[in-house]
Design a protein around this motif. Structure first.
Motif, short mmCIF file in Angstrom:
data_model
loop_
_atom_site.label_atom_id
_atom_site.label_comp_id
_atom_site.label_asym_id
_atom_site.label_seq_id
_atom_site.Cartn_x
_atom_site.Cartn_y
_atom_site.Cartn_z
N VAL A 35 49.23 74.80 128.59
CA VAL A 35 49.54 73.37 128.68
C VAL A 35 49.34 72.91 130.12
CG1 VAL A 35 51.38 71.66 128.42
CG2 VAL A 35 51.18 73.52 126.78
N ALA A 36 48.69 71.76 130.28
CA ALA A 36 48.42 71.24 131.62
C ALA A 36 48.50 69.72 131.61
CB ALA A 36 47.04 71.68 132.09
N ILE A 37 48.84 69.17 132.79
CA ILE A 37 48.80 67.72 132.97
C ILE A 37 47.33 67.34 133.05
CG2 ILE A 37 49.40 65.82 134.53
CD1 ILE A 37 51.83 67.58 135.39
N ASP A 38 46.94 66.30 132.32
CA ASP A 38 45.53 65.92 132.21
C ASP A 38 45.32 64.51 132.76
OD1 ASP A 38 42.93 65.47 131.45
OD2 ASP A 38 43.35 65.42 129.30
N LEU A 52 54.25 56.55 132.49
CA LEU A 52 54.40 56.89 133.91
C LEU A 52 55.75 56.38 134.40
CD1 LEU A 52 50.87 56.21 135.44
CD2 LEU A 52 52.05 58.39 135.23
N ASP A 53 56.81 57.00 133.91
CA ASP A 53 58.17 56.61 134.24
C ASP A 53 59.01 57.88 134.37
OD1 ASP A 53 60.72 55.60 134.43
OD2 ASP A 53 60.64 54.42 132.59
N PRO A 54 59.58 58.11 135.55
CA PRO A 54 60.38 59.33 135.74
C PRO A 54 61.49 59.49 134.69
CG PRO A 54 60.02 58.24 137.84
CD PRO A 54 59.48 57.33 136.78
N LYS A 55 62.03 58.37 134.20
CA LYS A 55 63.09 58.46 133.18
C LYS A 55 62.55 59.09 131.89
CE LYS A 55 65.54 54.32 134.63
NZ LYS A 55 64.52 53.31 134.84
N GLU A 56 61.30 58.72 131.54
CA GLU A 56 60.68 59.29 130.33
C GLU A 56 60.39 60.78 130.51
OE1 GLU A 56 57.73 57.77 127.87
OE2 GLU A 56 58.73 55.87 127.57
N ALA A 57 59.90 61.15 131.69
CA ALA A 57 59.62 62.57 131.96
C ALA A 57 60.92 63.37 131.89
CB ALA A 57 58.97 62.73 133.33
N GLN A 58 62.00 62.80 132.44
CA GLN A 58 63.31 63.48 132.40
C GLN A 58 63.82 63.61 130.97
OE1 GLN A 58 64.93 64.76 135.35
NE2 GLN A 58 65.90 65.86 133.67
N ALA A 77 59.58 74.96 135.09
CA ALA A 77 58.64 74.72 136.19
C ALA A 77 57.59 73.68 135.79
CB ALA A 77 57.96 76.02 136.61
N PHE A 78 57.12 73.75 134.53
CA PHE A 78 56.14 72.77 134.06
C PHE A 78 56.76 71.38 134.05
CE2 PHE A 78 54.31 70.02 130.84
CZ PHE A 78 53.00 69.99 131.26
N LEU A 83 57.53 65.93 136.19
CA LEU A 83 58.43 64.92 136.76
C LEU A 83 57.94 64.49 138.15
CD1 LEU A 83 61.02 63.33 136.20
CD2 LEU A 83 62.31 65.19 137.24
N ALA A 84 57.52 65.47 138.96
CA ALA A 84 57.00 65.17 140.30
C ALA A 84 55.71 64.35 140.21
CB ALA A 84 56.75 66.46 141.07
N TYR A 85 54.84 64.72 139.28
CA TYR A 85 53.57 64.01 139.10
C TYR A 85 53.80 62.56 138.68
CZ TYR A 85 49.02 62.68 137.19
OH TYR A 85 47.86 62.02 136.92
N VAL A 86 54.67 62.37 137.69
CA VAL A 86 54.96 61.03 137.18
C VAL A 86 55.59 60.16 138.27
CG1 VAL A 86 56.42 59.75 135.56
CG2 VAL A 86 55.08 61.69 134.76
N THR A 87 56.53 60.73 139.01
CA THR A 87 57.19 60.01 140.11
C THR A 87 56.16 59.58 141.15
OG1 THR A 87 59.19 61.31 139.72
CG2 THR A 87 59.07 60.12 141.80
N HIS A 88 55.26 60.51 141.50
CA HIS A 88 54.22 60.23 142.50
C HIS A 88 53.27 59.13 142.01
CE1 HIS A 88 51.25 61.01 145.62
NE2 HIS A 88 50.33 61.07 144.66
N GLN A 89 52.82 59.23 140.77
CA GLN A 89 51.88 58.25 140.21
C GLN A 89 52.51 56.86 140.12
OE1 GLN A 89 48.64 58.53 139.69
NE2 GLN A 89 48.74 60.63 140.39
N LYS A 90 53.79 56.82 139.75
CA LYS A 90 54.49 55.53 139.65
C LYS A 90 54.58 54.88 141.04
CE LYS A 90 58.37 53.26 137.76
NZ LYS A 90 59.35 52.61 137.59
#
Length: 99
Positions: A35-38, A52-58, A77-78, A83-90
């Motif tokens: 599984v990977a972020i695409d 792209l919402d940290p709340k959704e990732a959480q 870890a994934f 969560l880090a990716y989504v926060t950064h993109q937002k």
């Protein structure tokens, strides 16, 4: 007269809401079960989208939604990476929104 372009919509697996594809991140599972972020949205395999919402990732992490949807056991870890990716993109989206 210009033809109006259709905006591709995808459904978030967390909220069940439809969003324009650009406002979502795709998580892909390959045939091998990796599984990977695409970010490109073009990786082969089964895909699931979250907003792209940290709340959704959480929420996806707390309820292990992606484990269920992609039928695979994901590590903390994934989810941390997601969560880090989504926060950064937002943050990037908000930074460049006024251009």
């Amino acid at each position: 007269m210009m033809k109006k372009r259709k905006i591709p919509l995808r459904k978030s697996v967390v909220s069940g809401e439809l969003f324009p594809k650009k406002e979502l991140v795709r998580i892909a599972r390959s045939k091998e079960g990796e599984v990977a972020i695409d970010p490109s949205g073009r990786m082969p395999g089964r895909g699931a989208y979250i907003a792209l919402d940290p709340k959704e990732a959480q929420a996806a992490w707390d309820k292990k939604i992606l484990d269920r949807v992609l039928e695979v056991k994901l590590t903390d870890a994934f989810y941390e990476e997601l969560l880090a990716y989504v926060t950064h993109q937002k943050a990037r989206k908000e930074l460049f929104a006024n251009e």
